[in-house]
Design a protein around this motif. Structure first.
Motif, PDB file in Angstrom:
ATOM      1  N   LEU A  49      56.172 119.535  83.697  1.00  0.00           N
ATOM      2  CA  LEU A  49      55.334 119.943  84.865  1.00  0.00           C
ATOM      3  C   LEU A  49      55.957 120.557  86.085  1.00  0.00           C
ATOM      4  O   LEU A  49      55.686 121.431  86.498  1.00  0.00           O
ATOM      5  N   LEU A  83      51.002 115.650  90.690  1.00  0.00           N
ATOM      6  CA  LEU A  83      50.131 116.213  90.364  1.00  0.00           C
ATOM      7  C   LEU A  83      48.509 115.933  90.807  1.00  0.00           C
ATOM      8  O   LEU A  83      47.875 116.743  90.982  1.00  0.00           O
ATOM      9  N   THR A 311      46.071 120.091  82.468  1.00  0.00           N
ATOM     10  CA  THR A 311      46.984 120.996  82.838  1.00  0.00           C
ATOM     11  C   THR A 311      47.789 121.403  81.683  1.00  0.00           C
ATOM     12  O   THR A 311      48.102 120.472  80.744  1.00  0.00           O
ATOM     13  N   ILE A 321      46.187 124.369  85.993  1.00  0.00           N
ATOM     14  CA  ILE A 321      46.602 123.339  86.649  1.00  0.00           C
ATOM     15  C   ILE A 321      45.529 122.576  87.158  1.00  0.00           C
ATOM     16  O   ILE A 321      44.649 122.805  88.000  1.00  0.00           O
ATOM     17  N   ARG A 322      45.396 121.294  86.483  1.00  0.00           N
ATOM     18  CA  ARG A 322      43.906 120.438  86.964  1.00  0.00           C
ATOM     19  C   ARG A 322      42.945 121.325  86.558  1.00  0.00           C
ATOM     20  O   ARG A 322      42.069 121.339  87.421  1.00  0.00           O
TER      21      ARG A 322
END
Length: 328
Positions: A49, A83, A311, A321-322
């Motif tokens: 990440l 995150l 993600t 991302i998300r």
């Protein structure tokens, strides 16, 4: 047909290297990481990440603004808790702000692709060679759970052009060198399905792969016509692209006398999960962080239904991302 050992150790690795895809090194990593504990796997996710968000901050203005607003410093190691401070994104965001998300300087280059548009307007996005490698290696590892190795004969019931131009002929030659036979899932007349049965009988695959409804339609046809091919080498039938219903699973297992393994994925996020011989659907956790959220964006309790928010850890060309997938 090429000897599987030659395809596995020579042709397939050479093909991936020529395309600058680190597929086989990634597969070697997956073979090790599948034995990690949950804590060790989450540490790996956090490392990946951080590696994803640093270039996203540097090269993707849209993601940089959201990280700044969330107080995320890309120079620090980013945790799973960090995150969750970021807002989610959806397909509309990716469509409207795609040019502010793309990094064209990723190793091997970035390539335009699009979703199928089954739920509305197709999404045009970019992917890189590492994302391709993670998808291919994830499938290879999942096939190994069923006793199918890279380079073993596989039949694909998939989209294929009716008339082959020069590019398609090269692709067909490549498929044969990799021991892959592609049959057109978009032209499944009774006559063609009988031809497919003969082709599969001759090819003797270890795996059959295709859209769930297409494989089920083909299974029903060969059962009705009593033209089941004899396939002593076949280990598994893998279905994809849509939900696999129980009556379809039963049809396919009756027609081919082997288990069915369902997979889950999407073009924008990539290969996500695959069924094991024990009946579990295992997430490709080295490549995907999955959150299951309610309508307010909060995690649901174990056993409850929510939206899959993902993600994609290898989506360097255009980070997702998300990402709210819309899948429950």
């Amino acid at each position: 047909m090429i000897r599987p050992v030659v395809a596995r150790h020579l042709i397939y690795p050479l093909h991936e290297r020529l395309l600058k895809r680190p597929t086989f090194p990634y597969l070697a990593e997956l073979e090790q990481s599948q034995w990690l504990s949950r804590d060790e796997l989450e540490q790996l996710q956090e490392k990946k990440l951080t590696e994803l968000l640093r270039p996203a901050y540097q090269y993707c203005p849209w993601h940089r603004e959201r990280m700044l607003a969330a107080g995320i410093d890309p120079e620090e190691r980013i945790s799973l808790a960090d995150l969750r401070r970021l807002p989610t994104m959806d397909k509309q965001d990716a469509a409207a702000f795609g040019e502010q998300m793309v990094s064209h300087g990723v190793p091997g280059g970035s390539f335009e692709y699009n979703t199928g548009g089954s739920s509305g307007q197709p999404l045009i996005f970019y992917y890189g060679r590492r994302r391709q490698a993670s998808d291919a290696a994830g499938r290879m590892r999942a096939r190994r759970w069923w006793g199918v190795e890279p380079g073993d004969p596989e039949v694909y019931l998939w989209g294929a052009p009716v008339e082959l131009d020069k590019t398609d002929r090269i692709k067909t030659l490549r498929d044969r060198l990799l021991n892959q036979l592609v049959l057109n899932a978009f032209d499944m007349s009774p006559t063609h399905m009988e031809e497919y049965a003969q082709a599969i009988q001759s090819f003797q695959p270890r795996c059959i792969y295709g859209y769930a409804s297409s494989v089920a339609l083909f299974a029903a046809h060969i059962l009705d016509r009593n033209i089941k091919p004899r396939l002593p080498s076949l280990k598994v039938v893998c279905t994809t692209g849509e939900p696999l219903f129980e009556h379809q699973r039963q049809l396919i297992e009756e027609a081919f006398d082997v288990p069915v393994a369902n997979e889950f994925g999407s073009r924008d996020i990539g290969f996500t999960a695959h069924e094991t011989p024990e009946g579990q659907l295992l997430l490709m956790s080295e490549s995907i962080i999955l959150e299951v959220l309610d309508e307010q964006g909060q995690p649901v309790a174990p056993g409850e239904t929510g939206e899959a928010v993902m993600t994609a850890l290898e989506s360097f060309a255009q980070p997702f991302i998300r990402y709210r997938t819309g899948d429950m």
